[in-house]
Motif scaffolding. Structure first.
Motif, PDB file in Angstrom:
ATOM      1  N   ALA A  22       0.806  -1.224   0.000  1.00 45.72           N
ATOM      2  CA  ALA A  22       0.000   0.000   0.000  1.00 45.72           C
ATOM      3  C   ALA A  22       0.838   1.272   0.000  1.00 45.72           C
ATOM      4  N   VAL A  23       2.161   1.141   0.195  1.00 46.15           N
ATOM      5  CA  VAL A  23       3.008   2.329   0.333  1.00 46.15           C
ATOM      6  C   VAL A  23       4.099   2.370  -0.736  1.00 46.15           C
ATOM      7  N   ASP A  24       4.756   3.524  -0.819  1.00 39.20           N
ATOM      8  CA  ASP A  24       5.870   3.688  -1.753  1.00 39.20           C
ATOM      9  C   ASP A  24       7.196   3.266  -1.120  1.00 39.20           C
ATOM     10  N   ARG A  25       7.355   3.595   0.169  1.00 46.59           N
ATOM     11  CA  ARG A  25       8.572   3.225   0.890  1.00 46.59           C
ATOM     12  C   ARG A  25       8.173   2.569   2.204  1.00 46.59           C
ATOM     13  N   PHE A  26       8.882   1.482   2.520  1.00 49.62           N
ATOM     14  CA  PHE A  26       8.562   0.671   3.687  1.00 49.62           C
ATOM     15  C   PHE A  26       9.819   0.557   4.540  1.00 49.62           C
ATOM     16  N   VAL A  27       9.806   1.182   5.692  1.00 50.32           N
ATOM     17  CA  VAL A  27      10.983   1.234   6.559  1.00 50.32           C
ATOM     18  C   VAL A  27      10.952   0.069   7.544  1.00 50.32           C
ATOM     19  N   ILE A  28      12.009  -0.730   7.531  1.00 47.27           N
ATOM     20  CA  ILE A  28      12.148  -1.835   8.480  1.00 47.27           C
ATOM     21  C   ILE A  28      12.744  -1.289   9.777  1.00 47.27           C
ATOM     22  N   TYR A  29      11.977  -1.382  10.833  1.00 51.81           N
ATOM     23  CA  TYR A  29      12.369  -0.837  12.142  1.00 51.81           C
ATOM     24  C   TYR A  29      13.231  -1.862  12.874  1.00 51.81           C
ATOM     25  N   ASP A  30      14.490  -1.988  12.468  1.00 53.71           N
ATOM     26  CA  ASP A  30      15.323  -3.072  12.985  1.00 53.71           C
ATOM     27  C   ASP A  30      16.303  -2.651  14.069  1.00 53.71           C
ATOM     28  N   ASP A  31      16.284  -1.385  14.464  1.00 53.34           N
ATOM     29  CA  ASP A  31      17.208  -0.956  15.518  1.00 53.34           C
ATOM     30  C   ASP A  31      16.462  -0.521  16.773  1.00 53.34           C
ATOM     31  N   VAL A  32      15.263  -1.082  16.958  1.00 53.73           N
ATOM     32  CA  VAL A  32      14.499  -0.865  18.180  1.00 53.73           C
ATOM     33  C   VAL A  32      14.565  -2.134  19.027  1.00 53.73           C
ATOM     34  N   GLN A  33      14.006  -2.086  20.230  1.00 54.51           N
ATOM     35  CA  GLN A  33      14.113  -3.204  21.151  1.00 54.51           C
ATOM     36  C   GLN A  33      13.438  -4.464  20.625  1.00 54.51           C
ATOM     37  N   PHE A  34      14.090  -5.591  20.869  1.00 57.48           N
ATOM     38  CA  PHE A  34      13.521  -6.883  20.507  1.00 57.48           C
ATOM     39  C   PHE A  34      12.278  -7.137  21.352  1.00 57.48           C
ATOM     40  N   MET A  35      11.212  -7.606  20.712  1.00 57.12           N
ATOM     41  CA  MET A  35       9.950  -7.887  21.411  1.00 57.12           C
ATOM     42  C   MET A  35       9.871  -9.372  21.761  1.00 57.12           C
ATOM     43  N   LEU A  36       9.930  -9.684  23.053  1.00 51.51           N
ATOM     44  CA  LEU A  36       9.785 -11.065  23.490  1.00 51.51           C
ATOM     45  C   LEU A  36       8.358 -11.530  23.197  1.00 51.51           C
ATOM     46  N   GLN A  37       8.215 -12.760  22.750  1.00 48.58           N
ATOM     47  CA  GLN A  37       6.912 -13.332  22.406  1.00 48.58           C
ATOM     48  C   GLN A  37       6.220 -12.572  21.275  1.00 48.58           C
ATOM     49  N   GLY A  38       7.008 -11.906  20.438  1.00 49.24           N
ATOM     50  CA  GLY A  38       6.465 -11.206  19.287  1.00 49.24           C
ATOM     51  C   GLY A  38       6.586 -12.053  18.040  1.00 49.24           C
ATOM     52  N   TRP A  39       6.607 -11.402  16.877  1.00 50.89           N
ATOM     53  CA  TRP A  39       6.587 -12.122  15.602  1.00 50.89           C
ATOM     54  C   TRP A  39       7.898 -11.984  14.829  1.00 50.89           C
ATOM     55  N   ILE A  40       8.924 -11.509  15.486  1.00 51.30           N
ATOM     56  CA  ILE A  40      10.197 -11.268  14.815  1.00 51.30           C
ATOM     57  C   ILE A  40      10.846 -12.569  14.348  1.00 51.30           C
ATOM     58  N   ASN A  41      10.704 -13.630  15.125  1.00 50.77           N
ATOM     59  CA  ASN A  41      11.348 -14.902  14.769  1.00 50.77           C
ATOM     60  C   ASN A  41      10.382 -16.077  14.752  1.00 50.77           C
ATOM     61  N   ARG A  42       9.075 -15.797  14.639  1.00 57.03           N
ATOM     62  CA  ARG A  42       8.130 -16.914  14.674  1.00 57.03           C
ATOM     63  C   ARG A  42       6.829 -16.574  13.955  1.00 57.03           C
ATOM     64  N   ASN A  43       6.056 -17.605  13.643  1.00 59.15           N
ATOM     65  CA  ASN A  43       4.742 -17.422  13.035  1.00 59.15           C
ATOM     66  C   ASN A  43       4.045 -18.778  12.996  1.00 59.15           C
ATOM     67  N   TYR A  44       2.918 -18.844  12.307  1.00 54.07           N
ATOM     68  CA  TYR A  44       2.138 -20.075  12.257  1.00 54.07           C
ATOM     69  C   TYR A  44       2.071 -20.649  10.844  1.00 54.07           C
ATOM     70  N   ILE A  45       2.125 -21.955  10.759  1.00 54.53           N
ATOM     71  CA  ILE A  45       1.835 -22.668   9.519  1.00 54.53           C
ATOM     72  C   ILE A  45       0.709 -23.661   9.813  1.00 54.53           C
ATOM     73  N   LEU A  46       0.214 -24.302   8.767  1.00 57.78           N
ATOM     74  CA  LEU A  46      -0.908 -25.225   8.918  1.00 57.78           C
ATOM     75  C   LEU A  46      -0.402 -26.669   8.980  1.00 57.78           C
ATOM     76  N   VAL A  47      -0.725 -27.355  10.070  1.00 58.90           N
ATOM     77  CA  VAL A  47      -0.324 -28.745  10.251  1.00 58.90           C
ATOM     78  C   VAL A  47      -1.539 -29.548  10.712  1.00 58.90           C
TER      79      VAL A  47
END
Length: 235
Positions: A22-47
């Motif tokens: 939906a945007v022209d430029r998309f900034v990856i906010y990678d120098d902010v605090q790591f979020m525990l129990q967030g989605w930075i290193n995990r997600n769901y698949i169908l099993v």
């Protein structure tokens, strides 16, 4: 110029890519605090017809460390990667687009061991971005806005100014964080993206929503995914 800012998530859900498209430029906010129990290193698949959480193993996660300073665990990663790709192969063996999706996953994981999770998750976003042929530009914050002394909406507004944005779009769940008047004062339109229900055909059984983009890509050609990317409203 339309701008969005998001933390890097690992193969995030469809709504993330709706914002990206939906945007022209998309900034990856990678120098902010790591979020525990967030989605930075995990997600769901169908099993077996149900959502299964996958979690890429990291070293010494802490809310006191930035995403960029959090790394993939090199000891646990090889076993995890083998198991993860095997799980995808077994559970999506009848999905029509298994081959290109597995190739994409292999590309992302090939050099992930010991790397920053910011780089790995950003690469997962970039690979899907390329596969779908999206036109927005992805920019990591770590390359230098020189404003880490700022935080929250104040920093977001500063990035908007530096980028020359006149329209900022954020996911709907962040609505309470931003003041429309503060953006208007800077000549910036503020909107919030609300994803609409977008069921698509999975293997069998009742549709399971809110999974990783990997599930979407397994069952939909790029052209069909582009239609799903338009299924949102701006509030």
């Amino acid at each position: 110029m339309r701008l969005a800012i998001m933390q890097p998530y690992l193969f995030p859900y469809l709504g993330y890519y709706q914002l990206l498209a939906a945007v022209d430029r998309f900034v990856i906010y990678d120098d902010v605090q790591f979020m525990l129990q967030g989605w930075i290193n995990r997600n769901y698949i169908l099993v077996n017809g149900k959502p299964l959480l996958f979690t890429l193993p990291l070293e010494a996660t802490s809310a006191n460390k930035s995403i960029r300073d959090t790394t993939v665990n090199p000891k646990l990663f090889p076993t995890w990667a083998t198991k993860f790709t095997r799980t995808l192969q077994q559970n999506y063996s009848k999905a029509p687009y298994l081959a290109p999706v597995l190739e994409m996953v292999d590309t992302v994981l090939a050099s992930a061991s010991g790397q920053s999770i910011a780089d790995v998750s950003t690469e997962s976003i970039r690979q899907v971005h390329r596969y779908l042929g999206l036109q927005s530009q992805i920019v990591p914050t770590s390359t230098g806005y020189q404003n880490t002394h700022l935080s929250g909406p104040t920093r977001v507004l500063d990035i908007c100014r530096q980028e020359g944005a006149d329209h900022y779009i954020n996911p709907i769940n962040g609505r309470s964080l931003y003041d429309e008047a503060a953006f208007a004062q800077e000549g910036i339109k503020l909107n919030f993206l609300q994803m609409e229900p977008v069921p698509y055909k999975q293997l069998k059984g009742e549709f399971v929503p809110s999974l990783s983009i990997l599930d979407v890509l397994m069952f939909n050609a790029p052209a069909a995914v582009h239609e799903l990317l338009q299924a949102y409203t701006l509030a």
